[in-house]
Write a protein that holds these residues in place. Structure first.
Motif, PDB file in Angstrom:
ATOM      1  N   CYS A   1       0.715  -1.201  -0.042  1.00 39.15           N
ATOM      2  CA  CYS A   1       0.065   0.045  -0.084  1.00 39.15           C
ATOM      3  C   CYS A   1       0.823   1.265  -0.086  1.00 39.15           C
ATOM      4  O   CYS A   1       1.958   1.197   0.732  1.00 39.15           O
ATOM      5  N   LEU A   2       0.550   2.339  -0.687  1.00 39.64           N
ATOM      6  CA  LEU A   2       1.539   3.685  -0.940  1.00 39.64           C
ATOM      7  C   LEU A   2       0.510   4.721  -0.339  1.00 39.64           C
ATOM      8  O   LEU A   2      -0.663   5.010  -0.703  1.00 39.64           O
ATOM      9  N   GLY A   3       0.833   5.164   0.972  1.00 40.44           N
ATOM     10  CA  GLY A   3       0.131   6.264   1.362  1.00 40.44           C
ATOM     11  C   GLY A   3       0.506   7.621   1.390  1.00 40.44           C
ATOM     12  O   GLY A   3       1.832   7.907   1.212  1.00 40.44           O
ATOM     13  N   PHE A   4      -0.472   8.556   1.153  1.00 39.65           N
ATOM     14  CA  PHE A   4      -0.103   9.911   0.855  1.00 39.65           C
ATOM     15  C   PHE A   4      -0.878  10.561   1.928  1.00 39.65           C
ATOM     16  O   PHE A   4      -2.115  10.438   2.380  1.00 39.65           O
ATOM     17  N   VAL A   5      -0.384  11.682   2.494  1.00 39.81           N
ATOM     18  CA  VAL A   5      -0.776  12.996   3.310  1.00 39.81           C
ATOM     19  C   VAL A   5      -0.225  14.123   2.906  1.00 39.81           C
ATOM     20  O   VAL A   5       0.901  14.303   2.514  1.00 39.81           O
ATOM     21  N   GLU A   6      -1.040  15.092   2.721  1.00 42.46           N
ATOM     22  CA  GLU A   6      -0.693  16.420   2.157  1.00 42.46           C
ATOM     23  C   GLU A   6       0.164  16.933   3.172  1.00 42.46           C
ATOM     24  O   GLU A   6      -0.206  17.337   4.257  1.00 42.46           O
ATOM     25  N   THR A   7       1.568  17.535   2.762  1.00 44.34           N
ATOM     26  CA  THR A   7       2.358  18.446   3.663  1.00 44.34           C
ATOM     27  C   THR A   7       2.585  19.791   3.045  1.00 44.34           C
ATOM     28  O   THR A   7       3.264  20.545   3.648  1.00 44.34           O
ATOM     29  N   GLN A   8       2.169  19.872   1.670  1.00 40.72           N
ATOM     30  CA  GLN A   8       2.294  21.191   1.083  1.00 40.72           C
ATOM     31  C   GLN A   8       1.239  21.936   1.353  1.00 40.72           C
ATOM     32  O   GLN A   8       0.058  21.524   1.823  1.00 40.72           O
ATOM     33  N   ASN A   9       1.199  23.310   0.782  1.00 42.97           N
ATOM     34  CA  ASN A   9       0.046  24.240   0.874  1.00 42.97           C
ATOM     35  C   ASN A   9       0.367  25.113  -0.302  1.00 42.97           C
ATOM     36  O   ASN A   9       1.044  25.035  -1.174  1.00 42.97           O
ATOM     37  N   LEU A  10      -0.745  26.326  -0.387  1.00 40.53           N
ATOM     38  CA  LEU A  10      -0.611  27.072  -1.597  1.00 40.53           C
ATOM     39  C   LEU A  10       0.532  27.806  -1.474  1.00 40.53           C
ATOM     40  O   LEU A  10       1.052  28.336  -2.547  1.00 40.53           O
ATOM     41  N   LYS A  11       1.191  28.164  -0.399  1.00 39.28           N
ATOM     42  CA  LYS A  11       2.407  29.043  -0.415  1.00 39.28           C
ATOM     43  C   LYS A  11       3.822  28.259  -0.564  1.00 39.28           C
ATOM     44  O   LYS A  11       4.695  28.566  -0.863  1.00 39.28           O
ATOM     45  N   VAL A  12       3.687  27.003   0.159  1.00 41.87           N
ATOM     46  CA  VAL A  12       4.970  26.225   0.159  1.00 41.87           C
ATOM     47  C   VAL A  12       4.655  24.884  -0.703  1.00 41.87           C
ATOM     48  O   VAL A  12       3.781  24.074  -0.138  1.00 41.87           O
ATOM     49  N   LYS A  13       5.439  24.683  -1.894  1.00 41.77           N
ATOM     50  CA  LYS A  13       5.181  23.620  -2.587  1.00 41.77           C
ATOM     51  C   LYS A  13       6.330  22.516  -2.245  1.00 41.77           C
ATOM     52  O   LYS A  13       7.609  22.889  -1.690  1.00 41.77           O
ATOM     53  N   ASN A  14       6.099  21.246  -2.218  1.00 38.22           N
ATOM     54  CA  ASN A  14       6.865  19.916  -1.742  1.00 38.22           C
ATOM     55  C   ASN A  14       7.420  20.243  -0.297  1.00 38.22           C
ATOM     56  O   ASN A  14       8.562  20.231  -0.274  1.00 38.22           O
ATOM     57  N   LYS A  15       6.798  20.733   0.582  1.00 44.10           N
ATOM     58  CA  LYS A  15       7.171  20.855   1.736  1.00 44.10           C
ATOM     59  C   LYS A  15       7.280  19.490   2.349  1.00 44.10           C
ATOM     60  O   LYS A  15       6.685  18.735   2.195  1.00 44.10           O
ATOM     61  N   GLN A  16       8.292  19.622   3.241  1.00 45.46           N
ATOM     62  CA  GLN A  16       8.904  18.335   3.776  1.00 45.46           C
ATOM     63  C   GLN A  16       8.297  17.873   5.035  1.00 45.46           C
ATOM     64  O   GLN A  16       7.563  18.589   5.686  1.00 45.46           O
ATOM     65  N   LEU A  17       8.090  16.278   4.876  1.00 47.66           N
ATOM     66  CA  LEU A  17       7.790  15.591   6.259  1.00 47.66           C
ATOM     67  C   LEU A  17       8.797  15.920   7.225  1.00 47.66           C
ATOM     68  O   LEU A  17       9.559  14.801   7.117  1.00 47.66           O
ATOM     69  N   HIS A  18       8.840  16.445   8.418  1.00 47.54           N
ATOM     70  CA  HIS A  18       9.985  16.096   9.258  1.00 47.54           C
ATOM     71  C   HIS A  18       9.964  15.122  10.099  1.00 47.54           C
ATOM     72  O   HIS A  18       9.336  14.865  11.205  1.00 47.54           O
ATOM     73  N   ILE A  19      10.601  14.100   9.340  1.00 39.66           N
ATOM     74  CA  ILE A  19      10.774  12.671   9.927  1.00 39.66           C
ATOM     75  C   ILE A  19      11.413  12.847  11.202  1.00 39.66           C
ATOM     76  O   ILE A  19      11.272  11.929  12.237  1.00 39.66           O
ATOM     77  N   GLU A  20      12.203  13.672  11.515  1.00 39.93           N
ATOM     78  CA  GLU A  20      12.945  13.986  12.878  1.00 39.93           C
ATOM     79  C   GLU A  20      12.126  14.351  14.099  1.00 39.93           C
ATOM     80  O   GLU A  20      12.621  14.177  15.201  1.00 39.93           O
ATOM     81  N   LYS A  21      10.860  14.696  13.762  1.00 35.57           N
ATOM     82  CA  LYS A  21       9.781  14.646  14.729  1.00 35.57           C
ATOM     83  C   LYS A  21       9.210  13.723  15.264  1.00 35.57           C
ATOM     84  O   LYS A  21       8.586  13.438  16.206  1.00 35.57           O
ATOM     85  N   ILE A  22       9.331  12.387  14.732  1.00 32.05           N
ATOM     86  CA  ILE A  22       8.874  11.169  14.980  1.00 32.05           C
ATOM     87  C   ILE A  22       9.676  10.622  16.377  1.00 32.05           C
ATOM     88  O   ILE A  22      10.982  10.874  16.318  1.00 32.05           O
ATOM     89  N   LYS A  23       8.964  10.408  17.051  1.00 39.23           N
ATOM     90  CA  LYS A  23       9.740   9.721  18.438  1.00 39.23           C
ATOM     91  C   LYS A  23      10.802   8.654  18.265  1.00 39.23           C
ATOM     92  O   LYS A  23      10.355   7.658  17.512  1.00 39.23           O
ATOM     93  N   GLY A  24      11.958   8.812  18.528  1.00 39.37           N
ATOM     94  CA  GLY A  24      12.889   7.861  18.390  1.00 39.37           C
ATOM     95  C   GLY A  24      13.916   8.389  17.049  1.00 39.37           C
ATOM     96  O   GLY A  24      14.782   7.556  17.050  1.00 39.37           O
ATOM     97  N   CYS A  25      13.427   9.344  16.333  1.00 41.09           N
ATOM     98  CA  CYS A  25      14.021   9.919  15.088  1.00 41.09           C
ATOM     99  C   CYS A  25      14.766  11.120  15.356  1.00 41.09           C
ATOM    100  O   CYS A  25      14.669  11.751  14.257  1.00 41.09           O
ATOM    101  N   GLU A  26      14.800  11.589  16.662  1.00 41.42           N
ATOM    102  CA  GLU A  26      15.572  12.950  16.517  1.00 41.42           C
ATOM    103  C   GLU A  26      16.898  12.971  15.630  1.00 41.42           C
ATOM    104  O   GLU A  26      17.128  14.462  15.619  1.00 41.42           O
ATOM    105  N   GLU A  27      17.606  12.011  15.555  1.00 35.01           N
ATOM    106  CA  GLU A  27      18.932  12.264  15.068  1.00 35.01           C
ATOM    107  C   GLU A  27      18.717  12.264  13.538  1.00 35.01           C
ATOM    108  O   GLU A  27      19.838  12.085  12.624  1.00 35.01           O
ATOM    109  N   TYR A  28      17.635  12.131  12.778  1.00 37.06           N
ATOM    110  CA  TYR A  28      17.201  11.837  11.471  1.00 37.06           C
ATOM    111  C   TYR A  28      17.148  13.016  10.564  1.00 37.06           C
ATOM    112  O   TYR A  28      16.714  13.147   9.534  1.00 37.06           O
TER     113      TYR A  28
END
Length: 219
Positions: free
Chosen positions: A56-83
């Motif tokens: 399965c391929l999952g999508f969640v929108e991270t961009q908006n009208l002002k910021v294109k291709n905005k990143q998903l900050h994976i370093e905010k996932i618990k346990g991934c602070e060094e990512y």
């Protein structure tokens, strides 16, 4: 446990958009502009090149009208602070949520266990679903998991407020979704811990129907 909540548009089946049968409800700026929802295939099991099992391929929108291709900050996932310098993280429980179309609350619609989550949108090409159409459909995604590790809750199950509701800070809760479509569940208080313990236990023990291989009735 690595955990990510994603707020997406509501669909019953997430097998595409079926006019008058299964249409997106809610969603972000992209949906408002185009009438499309890129999460429409989030719970369709697909074969991919080089794979031996469906994914399965999952999508969640991270961009908006002002910021294109905005990143998903994976370093905010618990346990991934060094990512900070990494582009993906593995073994994440991704919980997809949507506002219930008939009730005024956000509910869990399904989840991916052991998912890989990407910082930036990825793309994969698939043949068109339209007969005699040789064009390729390009699917954007920022999470991927083996289909056997994915569950789409039936519509009736999603309606159980006390079981599957997800809090929202903008509605007065002390934790939960804010303005973003992402909630990393990093709040450090006893209420968050109690909520997550209960929800994760329900996910681990869930043995009800799975709509992953159910499709809309268009006959």
């Amino acid at each position: 446990m690595k955990l990510l909540f994603c707020n997406i548009a509501w669909l019953d089946y997430y097998k595409g958009i079926y006019e008058g049968v299964d249409m997106p409800v809610g969603g972000g700026d992209y949906f408002k502009q185009t009438g499309d929802a890129l999460e429409k295939y989030n719970f369709e099991a697909v074969e991919i090149e080089g794979g031996t099992e469906p994914y399965c391929l999952g999508f969640v929108e991270t961009q908006n009208l002002k910021v294109k291709n905005k990143q998903l900050h994976i370093e905010k996932i618990k346990g991934c602070e060094e990512y900070n310098s990494k582009d993906s993280v593995e073994d994440v429980l991704v919980i997809y949520c949507a506002k219930h179309p008939a009730h005024n609350f956000i509910t869990v619609v399904g989840w991916y266990k052991y998912a890989t989550v990407y910082r930036y949108y990825q793309q994969m090409e698939f043949p068109s679903h339209i007969p005699d159409d040789d064009n390729l459909y390009i699917q954007d995604y920022n999470a991927i998991a083996l289909a056997k590790n994915c569950v789409l809750l039936p519509r009736r199950e999603r309606s159980l407020y006390n079981k599957w509701s997800v809090p929202k800070k903008t509605s007065g809760a002390a934790f939960g979704f804010g303005q973003s479509n992402l909630w990393f569940a990093q709040e450090d208080n006893e209420y968050v811990k109690a909520y997550l313990d209960k929800l994760i236990k329900q996910i681990k023990e869930y043995d009800g129907d799975n709509w992953l291989y159910e499709y809309p009735d268009i006959n």
